[in-house]
Design a protein around this motif. Structure first.
Motif, short mmCIF file in Angstrom:
data_model
loop_
_atom_site.label_atom_id
_atom_site.label_comp_id
_atom_site.label_asym_id
_atom_site.label_seq_id
_atom_site.Cartn_x
_atom_site.Cartn_y
_atom_site.Cartn_z
N PHE A 21 41.70 31.66 36.22
CA PHE A 21 40.43 31.42 36.89
C PHE A 21 40.23 32.34 38.09
N SER A 22 41.27 32.57 38.86
CA SER A 22 41.14 33.39 40.07
C SER A 22 40.90 34.87 39.75
N ALA A 23 41.10 35.30 38.50
CA ALA A 23 40.88 36.69 38.12
C ALA A 23 39.44 36.96 37.69
N VAL A 24 38.63 35.91 37.50
CA VAL A 24 37.25 36.09 37.06
C VAL A 24 36.41 36.55 38.25
N LYS A 25 35.85 37.74 38.12
CA LYS A 25 35.02 38.30 39.19
C LYS A 25 33.56 37.90 39.00
N VAL A 37 32.63 39.08 30.53
CA VAL A 37 33.44 38.64 31.66
C VAL A 37 34.04 39.86 32.36
N LYS A 38 33.81 39.95 33.67
CA LYS A 38 34.43 41.00 34.48
C LYS A 38 35.53 40.37 35.31
N LEU A 39 36.70 41.00 35.27
CA LEU A 39 37.85 40.50 36.01
C LEU A 39 38.08 41.31 37.27
N TRP A 60 34.49 25.23 31.56
CA TRP A 60 35.77 25.53 32.22
C TRP A 60 35.52 26.09 33.63
N LEU A 61 34.53 26.98 33.75
CA LEU A 61 34.21 27.55 35.07
C LEU A 61 33.69 26.48 36.03
N GLU A 62 32.86 25.57 35.52
CA GLU A 62 32.25 24.55 36.36
C GLU A 62 33.23 23.47 36.83
#
Length: 64
Positions: A21-25, A37-39, A60-62
């Protein structure tokens, strides 16, 4: 025995990518109801989520 990764922290994009999750930009809409998806780390190919997994990924993001 291997350890099991948390479903809250990790999401399987496809067979090659399991992302944290912390890698999702950022996430952008893409053609055909897909998501791009940009990391925070560069990748050689575009990371796309098919329309069949789009709702699951957004949920998942929410959950954060």
């Amino acid at each position: 025995m291997g350890s099991i990764l948390s479903d809250k922290q990790f999401f399987r994009l496809n067979r090659q990518y399991l992302i944290n999750f912390s890698a999702v930009k950022e996430v952008e809409h893409y053609f055909g109801r897909k998501l791009f998806v940009k990391l925070t780390v560069p990748t050689e190919e575009k990371l796309l989520i098919g329309k069949d997994k789009t709702a699951m990924f957004l949920n998942w993001l929410e959950e954060r």
